[in-house]
Design a protein around this motif. Structure first.
Motif, short mmCIF file in Angstrom:
data_model
loop_
_atom_site.label_atom_id
_atom_site.label_comp_id
_atom_site.label_asym_id
_atom_site.label_seq_id
_atom_site.Cartn_x
_atom_site.Cartn_y
_atom_site.Cartn_z
N ALA A 212 -4.76 5.85 -10.07
CA ALA A 212 -3.93 4.61 -11.71
C ALA A 212 -3.31 6.04 -13.11
N GLY A 213 -4.30 6.91 -12.79
CA GLY A 213 -3.89 8.65 -13.83
C GLY A 213 -3.10 8.92 -13.20
N GLN A 215 -0.49 7.75 -11.28
CA GLN A 215 0.24 6.99 -11.06
C GLN A 215 0.89 6.67 -12.41
N LYS A 216 0.19 6.81 -13.87
CA LYS A 216 0.49 7.00 -15.11
C LYS A 216 1.32 8.11 -15.67
N ASN A 218 3.26 9.97 -13.18
CA ASN A 218 4.38 9.33 -12.65
C ASN A 218 4.42 10.55 -11.16
#
Length: 270
Positions: A212-213, A215-216, A218
């Motif tokens: 998730a990190g 993804q955050k 990018n």
């Protein structure tokens, strides 16, 4: 005296004299790449660097010098160098040290007039050790070379479209944990956990915050956990590819040139 013996000596003795020699060695190299700030760098190192940071920076600069080979002239923006020292010297993980070395050597081999490298320094500094290893798993995968041409590079399209999806086995991801995972289940060893597919649905949950990190930031567009086939599917991004490329010491633009070069190596050299 080779690198390992010097590092061992620093750790074992911990004296001002020994640390001073390491500082001088690091300082001599750094002053070569940033002559205008040579005196300030020397004072900075002596005043700010704890033995732990000296050892880390020494290891990184040794890697950089190997990558530079016989190149005689190199230069870096003073602001970038101070920023690099502040962040890189806090890292003792070898994989991330290699990434720091790649960023610096790439900056020296392909100099720019500004301080844009700070963007990559900040990003690498914000990664967990696990995230850095996952980035390597994703972007080192040969399937990254199956990109669809031409690359669409614009503000609203950061996706790197591939003909073959990047799918990494859950076991491989768990094996790359920087610390043993035996804390997840009582009376279960790290080896037992990564080899027990029935526990993957729970164990992978502890890794999801790393996904998730990324993804955050990018560095990946998305991820999908496939418990049936025991793998995780990742959708890479152009920004993530650019970051990985820079961390390996390369600066090849447009990015399509880098991918085509990797594809050539894959088909003709490996």
């Amino acid at each position: 005296m080779d690198e390992n013996k010097i590092v061992e000596k620093i750790i074992e003795e911990g004296t001002k004299e020994t640390v001073g020699k390491a500082v001088n060695g690091v300082g001599q190299f750094l002053s070569k790449i940033c002559l205008p700030a040579a005196e300030e760098l020397g004072l900075y190192l002596k005043d700010k660097m704890h033995i732990y940071r000296v050892v880390n920076l020494y290891k990184i600069t040794q890697k950089v010098q190997k990558q530079l080979e016989n190149k005689q002239h190199y230069e870096i923006n003073p602001r970038s160098l101070i920023n690099f020292i502040d962040k890189a010297s806090l890292c003792d993980d070898e994989n991330i040290q290699n990434m720091w070395a790649g960023l610096l050597s790439g900056s020296l081999l392909h100099p720019s007039s500004g301080d844009t490298d700070i963007i990559y320094y900040d990003l690498l500094n914000s990664l967990s050790i696990y995230q850095a290893r996952i980035i390597k798993l994703i972007y080192k995968d040969d399937k990254i070379c199956t990109f669809e041409r031409p690359l669409k590079i614009c503000a609203n399209d950061n996706e790197l479209n591939l003909k073959e999806k990047i799918k990494i086995p859950i076991k491989q991801i768990l094996e790359n944990s920087p610390t043993p995972l035996d804390y997840i289940f009582h009376n279960t060893t790290h080896e037992e956990l990564i080899n027990n597919e029935e526990l993957y649905s729970i164990s992978i949950g502890y890794i999801v915050p790393n996904f998730a990190g990324l993804q955050k930031m990018n560095l990946i567009k998305s991820y999908k956990i496939d418990l049936i086939n025991k793998l995780v599917e990742f959708d890479p991004t152009l920004f993530g590819l650019d970051f990985y490329m820079n961390c390996t010491g390369y600066k090849m633009y447009p990015l399509e040139t880098y991918l085509l070069t990797r594809k050539y190596w894959l088909e003709n050299i490996k």
